[in-house]
Write a protein that holds these residues in place. Sequence first.
Motif, PDB file in Angstrom:
ATOM      1  N   GLN A  51       0.823  -1.221   0.000  1.00 25.89           N
ATOM      2  CA  GLN A  51       0.000   0.000   0.000  1.00 25.89           C
ATOM      3  C   GLN A  51       0.856   1.270   0.000  1.00 25.89           C
ATOM      4  OE1 GLN A  51      -2.745  -1.486   3.324  1.00 25.89           O
ATOM      5  NE2 GLN A  51      -4.122  -0.253   2.074  1.00 25.89           N
ATOM      6  N   CYS A  89     -10.791  -0.056   3.281  1.00 26.43           N
ATOM      7  CA  CYS A  89      -9.363  -0.162   2.967  1.00 26.43           C
ATOM      8  C   CYS A  89      -8.841   1.229   2.640  1.00 26.43           C
ATOM      9  CB  CYS A  89      -9.168  -1.092   1.771  1.00 26.43           C
ATOM     10  SG  CYS A  89      -7.449  -1.290   1.277  1.00 26.43           S
ATOM     11  N   LEU A  90      -7.677   1.557   3.181  1.00 28.52           N
ATOM     12  CA  LEU A  90      -7.091   2.875   2.917  1.00 28.52           C
ATOM     13  C   LEU A  90      -6.771   3.058   1.438  1.00 28.52           C
ATOM     14  CD1 LEU A  90      -4.747   3.163   6.022  1.00 28.52           C
ATOM     15  CD2 LEU A  90      -6.884   4.395   5.639  1.00 28.52           C
ATOM     16  N   HIS A 131      -7.431  -9.371   6.135  1.00 27.97           N
ATOM     17  CA  HIS A 131      -7.422  -8.304   5.130  1.00 27.97           C
ATOM     18  C   HIS A 131      -5.984  -7.940   4.734  1.00 27.97           C
ATOM     19  CE1 HIS A 131      -9.040  -4.323   3.536  1.00 27.97           C
ATOM     20  NE2 HIS A 131      -7.743  -4.100   3.624  1.00 27.97           N
ATOM     21  N   HIS A 135      -3.406  -8.454   1.079  1.00 26.09           N
ATOM     22  CA  HIS A 135      -2.655  -7.420   0.338  1.00 26.09           C
ATOM     23  C   HIS A 135      -1.300  -7.969  -0.125  1.00 26.09           C
ATOM     24  CE1 HIS A 135      -4.852  -3.620   0.489  1.00 26.09           C
ATOM     25  NE2 HIS A 135      -5.111  -3.765   1.765  1.00 26.09           N
ATOM     26  N   GLU A 164      -8.478  -0.500   6.421  1.00 27.11           N
ATOM     27  CA  GLU A 164      -7.236  -1.273   6.530  1.00 27.11           C
ATOM     28  C   GLU A 164      -6.423  -1.061   5.270  1.00 27.11           C
ATOM     29  OE1 GLU A 164      -9.063  -5.145   8.000  1.00 27.11           O
ATOM     30  OE2 GLU A 164     -10.593  -3.646   7.931  1.00 27.11           O
TER      31      GLU A 164
HETATM   32 NI    NI Z   1      -6.508  -2.651   2.796  1.00 29.72          NI
END
Ligand code: NI
Length: 164
Positions: A51, A89-90, A131, A135, A164
């Motif tokens: 991320q 989710c961010l 979660h 990723h 998340e």
């Molecule tokens: Ni996420």
Amino acid sequence: MAIRNIRQIGDEVLTKKCKEVTQMTERTRELIEDMLETMYEANGVGLAAPQVGILKRIVVIDVTGEDPHVLINPRIVETDGEQTGPEGCLSVPGKSGVVTRPAYVKAIAMDVNMQSYELEGTELLARAICHELEHLDGHLYVERVEGPLQDVTAEDEEDGDTEE
Ligand code: NI
């Protein structure tokens, strides 16, 4: 420490499989510090290295704001039960969707000193572990969502962040 740019859905880096961490370096320690800072700044409960554009198997999770967990090369070794609820989710800002996850999760990971440990979670922690680990294999919760994605209002976000 520094706040890193959070990659958004559509960015290819979020679809890639991450590599195992083989040794702790100064650079990786700095990445972990930055991930924690970036997660707190974004009011998230978890963040995975891809991320912030880094394809390493590292996640940070803190579901209470006072209990940070760093998981390096994590894997889930046990699950039990089921919970169905909203998830965000961010990397998918302003949205949430209903996802079914295990009610209980046990993971094995390494800490910042590359020492193996177990992390058990229920409720939001179990959800966050599942979660974040997805990723690391290039998957987003939107692939699992039951029904349509919902728009999250500013008031919802103030009520409680589960991104998340
Ligand atoms: Ni996420």
